[in-house]
Design a protein around this motif. Sequence first.
Motif, PDB file in Angstrom:
ATOM      1  N   ALA A   1      48.310  45.056  44.267  1.00 33.04           N
ATOM      2  CA  ALA A   1      46.959  44.780  43.695  1.00 33.04           C
ATOM      3  C   ALA A   1      46.047  45.809  43.678  1.00 33.04           C
ATOM      4  O   ALA A   1      45.114  46.113  42.671  1.00 33.04           O
ATOM      5  CB  ALA A   1      46.465  43.470  44.879  1.00 33.04           C
ATOM      6  N   LEU A   2      46.155  46.796  44.599  1.00 26.97           N
ATOM      7  CA  LEU A   2      45.378  47.966  44.392  1.00 26.97           C
ATOM      8  C   LEU A   2      45.481  49.019  43.050  1.00 26.97           C
ATOM      9  O   LEU A   2      44.798  49.378  42.502  1.00 26.97           O
ATOM     10  CB  LEU A   2      45.586  48.886  45.489  1.00 26.97           C
ATOM     11  N   GLN A   3      46.825  48.855  42.674  1.00 22.77           N
ATOM     12  CA  GLN A   3      47.358  49.514  41.685  1.00 22.77           C
ATOM     13  C   GLN A   3      46.833  48.991  40.262  1.00 22.77           C
ATOM     14  O   GLN A   3      46.439  49.455  39.230  1.00 22.77           O
ATOM     15  CB  GLN A   3      49.070  49.665  41.308  1.00 22.77           C
ATOM     16  N   ALA A   4      46.746  47.588  40.291  1.00 23.67           N
ATOM     17  CA  ALA A   4      46.359  46.885  39.091  1.00 23.67           C
ATOM     18  C   ALA A   4      44.782  47.080  39.193  1.00 23.67           C
ATOM     19  O   ALA A   4      44.275  47.245  38.097  1.00 23.67           O
ATOM     20  CB  ALA A   4      46.638  45.729  39.314  1.00 23.67           C
ATOM     21  N   ARG A   5      44.249  46.885  40.242  1.00 32.00           N
ATOM     22  CA  ARG A   5      42.768  47.213  40.393  1.00 32.00           C
ATOM     23  C   ARG A   5      42.532  48.870  39.738  1.00 32.00           C
ATOM     24  O   ARG A   5      41.510  48.985  38.931  1.00 32.00           O
ATOM     25  CB  ARG A   5      42.324  47.128  41.771  1.00 32.00           C
ATOM     26  N   ALA A   6      43.314  49.512  40.066  1.00 31.20           N
ATOM     27  CA  ALA A   6      43.100  50.987  39.904  1.00 31.20           C
ATOM     28  C   ALA A   6      43.213  51.001  38.154  1.00 31.20           C
ATOM     29  O   ALA A   6      42.270  51.676  37.513  1.00 31.20           O
ATOM     30  CB  ALA A   6      43.988  51.946  40.320  1.00 31.20           C
ATOM     31  N   TYR A   7      44.006  50.176  37.651  1.00 27.93           N
ATOM     32  CA  TYR A   7      44.149  50.375  35.840  1.00 27.93           C
ATOM     33  C   TYR A   7      42.885  49.878  35.417  1.00 27.93           C
ATOM     34  O   TYR A   7      42.432  49.899  34.288  1.00 27.93           O
ATOM     35  CB  TYR A   7      45.332  49.364  35.636  1.00 27.93           C
ATOM     36  N   GLU A   8      42.534  48.464  36.069  1.00 26.15           N
ATOM     37  CA  GLU A   8      41.271  47.870  35.435  1.00 26.15           C
ATOM     38  C   GLU A   8      40.016  48.867  35.829  1.00 26.15           C
ATOM     39  O   GLU A   8      39.131  48.730  34.810  1.00 26.15           O
ATOM     40  CB  GLU A   8      41.036  46.456  36.376  1.00 26.15           C
ATOM     41  N   ILE A   9      39.757  49.466  36.670  1.00 27.87           N
ATOM     42  CA  ILE A   9      38.853  50.302  36.983  1.00 27.87           C
ATOM     43  C   ILE A   9      39.002  51.479  35.762  1.00 27.87           C
ATOM     44  O   ILE A   9      37.795  51.850  35.073  1.00 27.87           O
ATOM     45  CB  ILE A   9      38.847  51.040  38.160  1.00 27.87           C
ATOM     46  N   GLN A  10      40.028  52.070  35.652  1.00 22.24           N
ATOM     47  CA  GLN A  10      40.076  52.913  34.431  1.00 22.24           C
ATOM     48  C   GLN A  10      39.793  52.569  33.176  1.00 22.24           C
ATOM     49  O   GLN A  10      39.127  53.084  32.357  1.00 22.24           O
ATOM     50  CB  GLN A  10      41.632  53.675  34.533  1.00 22.24           C
ATOM     51  N   ALA A  11      40.201  51.252  32.723  1.00 17.54           N
ATOM     52  CA  ALA A  11      40.048  50.447  31.617  1.00 17.54           C
ATOM     53  C   ALA A  11      38.554  50.498  31.547  1.00 17.54           C
ATOM     54  O   ALA A  11      37.868  50.805  30.413  1.00 17.54           O
ATOM     55  CB  ALA A  11      40.532  49.323  31.409  1.00 17.54           C
ATOM     56  N   ARG A  12      37.899  49.956  32.456  1.00 20.24           N
ATOM     57  CA  ARG A  12      36.252  49.893  32.395  1.00 20.24           C
ATOM     58  C   ARG A  12      35.485  50.905  32.449  1.00 20.24           C
ATOM     59  O   ARG A  12      34.625  50.933  31.661  1.00 20.24           O
ATOM     60  CB  ARG A  12      35.929  48.871  33.793  1.00 20.24           C
TER      61      ARG A  12
END
Length: 204
Positions: free
Chosen positions: A84-95
Motif C-alpha cells: 500500500a505504501l508503494q502504491a501511495r508513493a507512486y500516487e504522491i509522485q504523480a500528484r
Amino acid sequence: MSDEKDEAPGLVAAAEAFDQELTRFGKLAEAVLKAPLDSQKSIERAARALKEISEAEGRLGSTAQALLAALDASRRRQEGQASALQARAYEIQARAEIANDLMRRYGALGEAASSVGELVKDLAQKTRKPEGGFNTEELAGPVAMLLDRMGDLAISAQTLSADAKKEHFEDLSRQADALRQQVLSARNKMALMAKPGSNGSAPN
C-alpha cells in the motif's frame, strides 16, 4: 487501524506465553538433571518431573505454534502495508508532477502578464500627450497587438484555473482565476485608453 491494534497485542501475548513456557521448561529440565538418584523417593520424584517435562514440552510446542502464527500474521500485514505504501508513493509522485506542471504554467503566465504590463506602461509613456490623454493614432497598432496578447493570457489563465480545479488544487485554481480577472481588467482599461479623446489612465 483496529486490526493493527488487535494484531500487535496478539503478537506480544504469544511471545510472552512462549517465553513463560520456555522458562518453565528450562527450570524443570534443570531440576531433573540436578536431582539426586540415590533413593527410591528421589527416583520417583525424578520420574514425576519427567512427566511434567513431557507436558511442558506439549505446552511449549503449542505456544511456539501460536507465536509462529502471530509472526506470520504480522509479516502478512507488514507486506500488505508495504504494498500500500508503494502504491501511495507512486500516487504522491504523480500528484507532485501534476502540481509542478500547474505551478510552472502559473509562473509562466505571471511572467507573461508582467511583461505585457511593462509594455503597456512603456507605450502609455510614449503616447501620452502633454495636455492629457493619449495619441490614439500611435496607439492603434500596438494596442491591437497587446489586446490580443492579453486576451490570450486571460484564456490561458482560465484554462489553468479549470485544470487546477479538476485536479483538486483549489488554491491554485483561485489564484489563476484572480490573474485572469486582473488581465481582463487591464485589457478593458487598455481598450478605453486607445479610444479617441480618451483621458483615462494607463492600466497598472
